[in-house]
Motif scaffolding. Structure first.
Motif, PDB file in Angstrom:
ATOM      1  N   ALA A  13       0.765  -1.063  -0.033  1.00  0.00           N
ATOM      2  CA  ALA A  13       0.002  -0.042   0.146  1.00  0.00           C
ATOM      3  C   ALA A  13       0.927   1.326   0.191  1.00  0.00           C
ATOM      4  O   ALA A  13       0.622   2.322  -0.686  1.00  0.00           O
ATOM      5  CB  ALA A  13      -1.034   0.088   1.167  1.00  0.00           C
ATOM      6  N   ALA A  14       1.968   1.009   0.767  1.00  0.00           N
ATOM      7  CA  ALA A  14       2.899   2.504   0.636  1.00  0.00           C
ATOM      8  C   ALA A  14       3.562   2.599  -0.409  1.00  0.00           C
ATOM      9  O   ALA A  14       3.504   3.742  -1.076  1.00  0.00           O
ATOM     10  CB  ALA A  14       3.969   2.162   1.800  1.00  0.00           C
ATOM     11  N   GLU A  15       3.723   1.633  -1.349  1.00  0.00           N
ATOM     12  CA  GLU A  15       4.560   1.565  -2.569  1.00  0.00           C
ATOM     13  C   GLU A  15       3.446   2.082  -3.371  1.00  0.00           C
ATOM     14  O   GLU A  15       3.575   2.927  -4.516  1.00  0.00           O
ATOM     15  CB  GLU A  15       4.995   0.451  -3.073  1.00  0.00           C
ATOM     16  N   ALA A  16       2.082   1.666  -3.402  1.00  0.00           N
ATOM     17  CA  ALA A  16       1.132   2.264  -4.431  1.00  0.00           C
ATOM     18  C   ALA A  16       0.753   3.622  -4.194  1.00  0.00           C
ATOM     19  O   ALA A  16       0.641   4.356  -5.040  1.00  0.00           O
ATOM     20  CB  ALA A  16      -0.054   1.296  -4.146  1.00  0.00           C
ATOM     21  N   GLU A  17       0.844   4.109  -2.722  1.00  0.00           N
ATOM     22  CA  GLU A  17       0.892   5.638  -2.595  1.00  0.00           C
ATOM     23  C   GLU A  17       1.873   6.333  -3.184  1.00  0.00           C
ATOM     24  O   GLU A  17       1.752   7.214  -3.759  1.00  0.00           O
ATOM     25  CB  GLU A  17       0.949   5.877  -1.008  1.00  0.00           C
ATOM     26  N   LYS A  18       3.097   5.697  -3.203  1.00  0.00           N
ATOM     27  CA  LYS A  18       4.358   6.416  -3.703  1.00  0.00           C
ATOM     28  C   LYS A  18       4.352   6.532  -5.151  1.00  0.00           C
ATOM     29  O   LYS A  18       4.698   7.545  -5.788  1.00  0.00           O
ATOM     30  CB  LYS A  18       5.854   5.576  -3.217  1.00  0.00           C
ATOM     31  N   GLU A  19       3.830   5.399  -5.971  1.00  0.00           N
ATOM     32  CA  GLU A  19       3.880   5.385  -7.064  1.00  0.00           C
ATOM     33  C   GLU A  19       2.269   5.942  -7.935  1.00  0.00           C
ATOM     34  O   GLU A  19       2.215   6.114  -9.034  1.00  0.00           O
ATOM     35  CB  GLU A  19       4.006   3.941  -7.807  1.00  0.00           C
ATOM     36  N   LYS A  20       1.489   6.347  -6.875  1.00  0.00           N
ATOM     37  CA  LYS A  20       0.298   7.091  -7.292  1.00  0.00           C
ATOM     38  C   LYS A  20      -0.520   5.940  -8.032  1.00  0.00           C
ATOM     39  O   LYS A  20      -1.178   6.487  -9.001  1.00  0.00           O
ATOM     40  CB  LYS A  20       0.513   8.400  -7.868  1.00  0.00           C
ATOM     41  N   VAL A  21      -0.622   4.785  -7.515  1.00  0.00           N
ATOM     42  CA  VAL A  21      -1.472   3.698  -8.117  1.00  0.00           C
ATOM     43  C   VAL A  21      -2.794   3.870  -7.504  1.00  0.00           C
ATOM     44  O   VAL A  21      -2.955   3.875  -6.419  1.00  0.00           O
ATOM     45  CB  VAL A  21      -0.773   2.296  -7.956  1.00  0.00           C
ATOM     46  N   GLY A  22      -3.783   3.804  -8.417  1.00  0.00           N
ATOM     47  CA  GLY A  22      -5.172   3.654  -8.000  1.00  0.00           C
ATOM     48  C   GLY A  22      -5.879   5.014  -7.964  1.00  0.00           C
ATOM     49  O   GLY A  22      -5.110   6.085  -7.934  1.00  0.00           O
ATOM     50  N   ASP A  23      -6.932   5.077  -8.379  1.00  0.00           N
ATOM     51  CA  ASP A  23      -7.753   6.277  -8.634  1.00  0.00           C
ATOM     52  C   ASP A  23      -8.373   6.648  -7.451  1.00  0.00           C
ATOM     53  O   ASP A  23      -9.176   6.028  -6.546  1.00  0.00           O
ATOM     54  CB  ASP A  23      -8.937   5.976  -9.735  1.00  0.00           C
ATOM     55  N   PRO A  24      -7.956   8.018  -6.915  1.00  0.00           N
ATOM     56  CA  PRO A  24      -8.172   8.480  -5.633  1.00  0.00           C
ATOM     57  C   PRO A  24      -9.871   8.540  -5.388  1.00  0.00           C
ATOM     58  O   PRO A  24     -10.509   8.117  -4.259  1.00  0.00           O
ATOM     59  CB  PRO A  24      -7.923   9.789  -5.435  1.00  0.00           C
ATOM     60  N   ALA A  25     -10.590   8.929  -6.338  1.00  0.00           N
ATOM     61  CA  ALA A  25     -11.983   9.171  -6.459  1.00  0.00           C
ATOM     62  C   ALA A  25     -12.586   7.737  -6.325  1.00  0.00           C
ATOM     63  O   ALA A  25     -13.575   7.610  -5.665  1.00  0.00           O
ATOM     64  CB  ALA A  25     -12.392   9.924  -7.732  1.00  0.00           C
ATOM     65  N   GLU A  26     -12.095   6.550  -7.159  1.00  0.00           N
ATOM     66  CA  GLU A  26     -12.608   5.276  -7.047  1.00  0.00           C
ATOM     67  C   GLU A  26     -12.617   4.906  -5.523  1.00  0.00           C
ATOM     68  O   GLU A  26     -13.258   4.143  -5.120  1.00  0.00           O
ATOM     69  CB  GLU A  26     -11.904   4.392  -8.052  1.00  0.00           C
ATOM     70  N   ILE A  27     -11.317   5.085  -4.986  1.00  0.00           N
ATOM     71  CA  ILE A  27     -11.272   4.517  -3.620  1.00  0.00           C
ATOM     72  C   ILE A  27     -12.207   5.267  -2.665  1.00  0.00           C
ATOM     73  O   ILE A  27     -12.647   4.701  -1.854  1.00  0.00           O
ATOM     74  CB  ILE A  27      -9.592   4.946  -3.214  1.00  0.00           C
ATOM     75  N   GLU A  28     -12.170   6.271  -2.746  1.00  0.00           N
ATOM     76  CA  GLU A  28     -13.358   7.311  -1.897  1.00  0.00           C
ATOM     77  C   GLU A  28     -14.671   6.491  -2.225  1.00  0.00           C
ATOM     78  O   GLU A  28     -15.376   6.299  -0.975  1.00  0.00           O
ATOM     79  CB  GLU A  28     -13.426   8.695  -2.176  1.00  0.00           C
ATOM     80  N   LYS A  29     -15.145   6.336  -3.314  1.00  0.00           N
ATOM     81  CA  LYS A  29     -16.463   5.613  -3.472  1.00  0.00           C
ATOM     82  C   LYS A  29     -16.362   4.368  -2.623  1.00  0.00           C
ATOM     83  O   LYS A  29     -17.438   3.884  -2.097  1.00  0.00           O
ATOM     84  CB  LYS A  29     -16.628   5.274  -5.205  1.00  0.00           C
ATOM     85  N   LYS A  30     -15.489   3.463  -2.977  1.00  0.00           N
ATOM     86  CA  LYS A  30     -15.549   2.059  -2.319  1.00  0.00           C
ATOM     87  C   LYS A  30     -15.417   2.546  -0.868  1.00  0.00           C
ATOM     88  O   LYS A  30     -16.274   1.429  -0.030  1.00  0.00           O
ATOM     89  CB  LYS A  30     -14.098   1.411  -2.592  1.00  0.00           C
TER      90      LYS A  30
END
Length: 314
Positions: A89-106
């Motif tokens: 998860a930390a690496e995903a944050e670092k590489e900006k993997v994942g759509d923030p808006a989609e994460i907020e919806k989930k």
């Protein structure tokens, strides 16, 4: 009897939001020092993973853990998964993997599920009282009609000639159980042909008619059924007793819990303004059900009913 659709615990799905929090928002040091289960059991780049965190991970992974694994092995797997989760998860944050808006919806969806679970659990807990369980049991027992059951033995033969030989022997005074052990083709012959107690509906018609026509101690003439030829001895007869409250209490508690949950959702829907387009399908609507288990963790299909006696071997 009111049928209820089998439900599935939502723990795995609901754990998603907590796992996200574990991966993306570690506890502060001040929080970790409070209860015993909030003390770090591991750290990842200086960030603590607590026993509370591992409990959440364990709930999410419960269905995938091999049942033959020891508790130590399961705990080790869960701990390593939590560490991998934190690192990934930390690496995903670092590489900006994942759509923030989609994460907020989930996260918003998971929050609603958690709140729904809390509300449904409260409704179930409030419904399952000793008084309610006893009342439901008493009402169910009153609706069960009296039913006679008999205790019988039999000797099973392949043909009428052998059946007549067996009948002649027992009518002459030989011990019925002894003759059954020597002549019967029934796998249960080692018990002297003992079928235990059974109700009329548990046997094929020809056998049941003959058995229930006898008086205790009487022996029937050979009777043919789809299984072969039977010689039957009636040991005793009685009125079948309903199951005790203790025997069906878990079923009743589960039924009351799920009924309360269904009633609550029905009430909420009736009091709400819901605009729903007409479904395109003309087929029967699916049961919406309640996606939560009752408080005792059981998952019944139906309201409680007196349990039938084991089917005797024929």
């Amino acid at each position: 009897m009111i049928s209820l659709r089998r439900v599935r615990p939502a723990a795995s799905l609901l754990a998603g939001v907590a796992l996200f929090a574990l991966a993306a928002a570690p506890l502060h040091a001040a929080d970790a020092a409070k209860p015993a289960d909030a003390k770090p059991v591991a750290t990842v780049n200086g960030q603590p993973i607590t026993q509370e965190d591992l409990t959440i991970v364990g709930e999410d992974l419960a269905a995938t853990l091999p049942p033959q694994a020891t508790e130590a092995q399961k705990q080790d797997y869960i701990t390593n998964f939590a560490i991998n989760l934190r690192l990934a998860a930390a690496e995903a944050e670092k590489e900006k993997v994942g759509d923030p808006a989609e994460i907020e919806k989930k996260l918003a969806y998971y929050r609603q599920r958690i709140l729904m679970e809390a509300l449904m659990s409260k409704a179930a807990k409030d419904a399952v009282t000793d008084e309610a369980v006893k009342k439901t049991y008493d009402e169910a027992v009153k609706k069960v009609p009296p039913q006679e059951e008999v205790h019988a033995r039999h000797i099973l033969l392949d043909n009428e000639a052998d059946a007549k030989k067996a009948y002649a022997r027992v009518k002459a005074g030989e011990d019925f159980a002894k003759v059954a052990k020597e002549m019967s083709k029934d796998p249960g012959a080692t018990d002297g042909g003992d079928l235990g107690w059974f109700t009329r509906d548990r046997m094929v018609k020809e056998f049941a008619d003959a058995a229930f026509a006898l008086k205790p101690g009487e022996i029937s003439e050979p009777v043919k059924s789809q299984f072969g030829w039977h010689v039957i001895k009636l040991e005793d007869r009685r009125e079948k007793a309903p199951p005790t409250l203790d025997q069906v209490k878990p079923q009743i508690a589960s039924y009351l819990a799920q009924q309360a949950q269904q009633d609550l959702l029905t009430k909420l829907r009736a009091g709400a303004k819901i605009d729903q387009p007409t479904p395109a399908s003309t087929g029967p609507a699916m049961d919406s059900g309640v996606p939560l288990p009752p408080p005792d963790g059981s998952q019944p299909d139906a309201a409680p009913a007196p349990a039938p006696a084991p089917a005797p071997a024929q």
